[in-house]
Design an enzyme around this catalytic site. Structure first.
Site, mmCIF file in Angstrom:
data_model
loop_
_atom_site.group_PDB
_atom_site.id
_atom_site.type_symbol
_atom_site.label_atom_id
_atom_site.label_comp_id
_atom_site.label_asym_id
_atom_site.label_seq_id
_atom_site.Cartn_x
_atom_site.Cartn_y
_atom_site.Cartn_z
ATOM 1 N N ASP A 88 0.841 -1.194 0.000
ATOM 2 C CA ASP A 88 0.000 0.000 0.000
ATOM 3 C C ASP A 88 0.880 1.248 0.000
ATOM 4 O OD1 ASP A 88 -2.296 1.495 2.393
ATOM 5 O OD2 ASP A 88 -2.357 1.501 0.193
ATOM 6 N N ASP A 110 2.669 5.072 -5.522
ATOM 7 C CA ASP A 110 1.926 6.295 -5.242
ATOM 8 C C ASP A 110 2.815 7.493 -5.543
ATOM 9 O OD1 ASP A 110 0.186 7.798 -2.371
ATOM 10 O OD2 ASP A 110 0.497 8.434 -4.465
ATOM 11 N N HIS A 184 -7.452 10.039 4.411
ATOM 12 C CA HIS A 184 -7.029 8.995 5.346
ATOM 13 C C HIS A 184 -7.342 9.398 6.783
ATOM 14 C CE1 HIS A 184 -3.963 7.782 2.101
ATOM 15 N NE2 HIS A 184 -4.878 6.843 2.171
ATOM 16 N N GLY A 185 -7.457 8.389 7.646
ATOM 17 C CA GLY A 185 -7.558 8.649 9.073
ATOM 18 C C GLY A 185 -8.982 8.731 9.579
ATOM 19 N N SER A 217 -12.453 4.036 5.359
ATOM 20 C CA SER A 217 -12.979 3.606 6.658
ATOM 21 C C SER A 217 -14.235 4.386 7.034
ATOM 22 C CB SER A 217 -11.926 3.778 7.762
ATOM 23 O OG SER A 217 -11.046 2.667 7.772
ATOM 24 N N THR A 258 -9.036 -0.218 3.913
ATOM 25 C CA THR A 258 -9.589 -0.096 5.269
ATOM 26 C C THR A 258 -8.500 -0.345 6.306
ATOM 27 O OG1 THR A 258 -11.637 -1.029 4.377
ATOM 28 C CG2 THR A 258 -11.431 -0.926 6.786
HETATM 29 O O1 TD3 Z 1 -6.600 4.382 2.135
HETATM 30 C C1 TD3 Z 1 -6.306 3.750 3.147
HETATM 31 C C2 TD3 Z 1 -7.353 3.513 4.240
HETATM 32 O O2 TD3 Z 1 -7.512 4.681 4.958
HETATM 33 P P1 TD3 Z 1 -8.485 4.761 6.246
HETATM 34 O O3 TD3 Z 1 -8.642 3.366 6.818
HETATM 35 O O4 TD3 Z 1 -7.777 5.683 7.179
HETATM 36 O O5 TD3 Z 1 -9.808 5.305 5.768
HETATM 37 N N1 TD3 Z 1 -5.047 3.245 3.295
HETATM 38 O O6 TD3 Z 1 -4.197 3.318 2.242
HETATM 39 C C3 TD3 Z 1 -4.611 2.636 4.568
HETATM 40 C C4 TD3 Z 1 -3.310 3.292 5.110
HETATM 41 C C5 TD3 Z 1 -3.376 4.767 5.375
HETATM 42 C C6 TD3 Z 1 -4.416 5.218 6.408
HETATM 43 O O7 TD3 Z 1 -4.273 4.731 7.676
HETATM 44 NA NA NA Z 2 -3.159 0.661 -2.185
HETATM 45 ZN ZN ZN Z 3 -4.610 5.086 1.127
#
Ligand code: TD3
Ligand code: NA
Ligand code: ZN
Length: 311
Positions: A88, A110, A184-185, A217, A258
Site C-alpha cells: 500500500d 503512489d 485517510h484517518g 474507513s 480499510t
Molecule cells: O486508504 C487507506 C485507508 O484509509 P483509512 O482506513 O484511514 O480510511 N489506506 O491506504 C490505509 C493506510 C493509510 C491510512 O491509515
Molecule cells: Na493501495
Molecule cells: Zn490510502
C-alpha cells in the site's frame, strides 16, 4: 490460495462488487481479519504500508517484506479463500523492489503528489518492472487531504477524468485509485460526507479498470464509543457511511482500503478487556476481545461491499 490481486479485482469489477483491502502491521490483525473472511467465504486482500514493512523488518525492508510474504502466502495456501498481499502507498523505489522480490501479489506506486507527467513516467517504469516479475500494479491520480503517507496533502485534489483516461492507457496499471473526496484517518469530513459520484462514474467509463477507494474507513461509532468509555479521545471522528460506500461500489469501486476502522476496533477491545480483567497477562487472552472486534468489523464490511461467497 495465494493469488494475484488483479485476479480478485478483475472478478470484482466484472461482478460490480467491492473487496476490502485490510491493512496489517502484525500477526494478530492478520488472524482476526482472516477469521472474518473465512466465515464470510470472501476473497481477501491484505495490504501493508511501507511503514509496516519497516516495522516488521526492524528497519530492514526486504526482511520485513519476506516476513509478511512468509506469514501470508503460507497461510493462504492452506485455506480455501483467495488471498492477495499488496504493498500500500509504495513510494520508495527500494521498498517497492523489496516487495516485488519477496513475492508480494501487487504493489501500489503512489506518485500522486508529483505533477501528472512525472506520475505517469514513474508509474510506467514500475509497471514495466512489476509486470516482468508477474506482479500487478496500482497507482493514484489526485490527492486525498490530510496526511497521505507522510506527504502532507493540503487540500483534496480530485481526479481529472481526461487525465485518468490517458494515465491508464499510457501506464497500463492493473487497478487505479481516483481521488473523489475521501481522506485517510479518523477525521475525514468537517460536515456531510460528500464524494464526487459523477466523477467516479466517468472514470469507470473511460478507464474500464478495477477502481480503488482510499480513505474508505467508516469510523464505526459503536467502537469509537467503547474506546471512549475506557479512556480514548476520538472526538470529532467521522468516516465514510455504509450507504455512501455502497454507492461507490455501484459506480465502479472494487478495492476498498480499510485501516482506521480496524485500529479503532482493536484499541476499543483492548481497552475494554484490560479495564475489566486485572489478572490476565497472557497476550493470547488479553488481545482476544480486540481481535473479536476486528473480526466483526471485517464481516460487517464484507456484507456492505458484497464480497461474501464470491470465492
Ligand atoms: O486508504 C487507506 C485507508 O484509509 P483509512 O482506513 O484511514 O480510511 N489506506 O491506504 C490505509 C493506510 C493509510 C491510512 O491509515
Ligand atoms: Na493501495
Ligand atoms: Zn490510502
Amino acid at each position: 490460495a495465494y493469488v494475484d490481486t488483479k485476479d480478485i479485482l478483475d472478478k470484482a469489477s466484472e461482478g460490480y462488487y467491492g473487496v476490502a483491502a485490510f491493512n496489517i502491521n502484525n500477526m494478530e490483525f492478520f488472524h482476526a481479519i482472516l477469521e472474518g473472511a473465512l466465515e464470510k467465504k470472501s476473497p481477501l486482500i491484505i495490504e501493508t504500508s511501507e511503514g509496516a514493512i519497516k516495522y516488521a523488518g526492524m528497519n530492514d525492508p526486504y526482511r520485513g517484506a519476506r516476513f509478511f510474504v512468509n506469514m501470508i502466502k503460507d497461510m493462504a495456501n492452506t485455506v480455501d479463500i483467495p488471498i492477495a498481499l499488496h504493498l500500500d502507498h509504495g513510494n520508495n523505489f527500494d521498498i517497492i523492489m523489496a516487495a516485488i522480490k519477496a513475492g508480494y501479489s501487487s504493489v501500489m506506486i503512489d506518485a500522486s503528489h508529483e505533477v501528472f507527467e512525472e506520475n505517469m513516467r514513474i508509474t510506467k517504469d514500475i509497471v514495466r518492472i512489476a509486470h516482468a516479475a508477474g506482479v500487478s500494479v496500482e497507482a493514484e491520480l489526485g490527492q486525498l487531504s490530510g496526511i497521505e503517507d507522510n506527504v502532507e496533502a493540503a487540500e483534496n485534489v480530485l481526479v481529472n477524468v481526461d487525465e485518468a483516461k490517458e494515465f491508464c492507457e499510457t501506464t497500463e496499471v492493473d487497478f487505479f485509485a481516483p481521488a473523489i473526496g475521501t481522506s485517510h484517518g479518523a477525521f475525514k469530513f468537517k460536515g456531510e460526507a460528500k464524494l464526487d459520484y459523477d466523477r467516479l462514474k466517468k472514470v469507470k467509463e473511460v478507464t474500464g479498470k478495477p477502481l480503488v477507494l482510499h480513505g474508505a474507513s467508516s469510523v464505526v461509532q459503536e467502537y469509537v464509543k467503547i474506546a471512549e468509555e475506557y479512556g480514548a479521545d476520538f472526538g470529532g471522528s467521522k468516516g465514510v457511511p455504509a450507504d455512501v460506500l455502497k454507492q461507490t461500489v455501484e459506480y465502479g469501486i472494487n478495492k476498498v482500503n480499510t485501516d482506521t476502522d480496524l485500529r479503532i476496533a482493536y484499541v476499543a477491545g483492548l481497552r475494554e478487556f484490560l479495564a475489566h480483567d486485572a489478572k490476565q497477562f497472557d497476550p493470547r487472552k488479553y488481545q482476544r476481545k480486540a481481535m473479536d472486534y476486528v473480526k466483526k468489523v471485517v464481516m460487517e464490511r464484507i456484507d456492505i461491499l458484497g464480497s461474501a461467497n464470491k470465492i
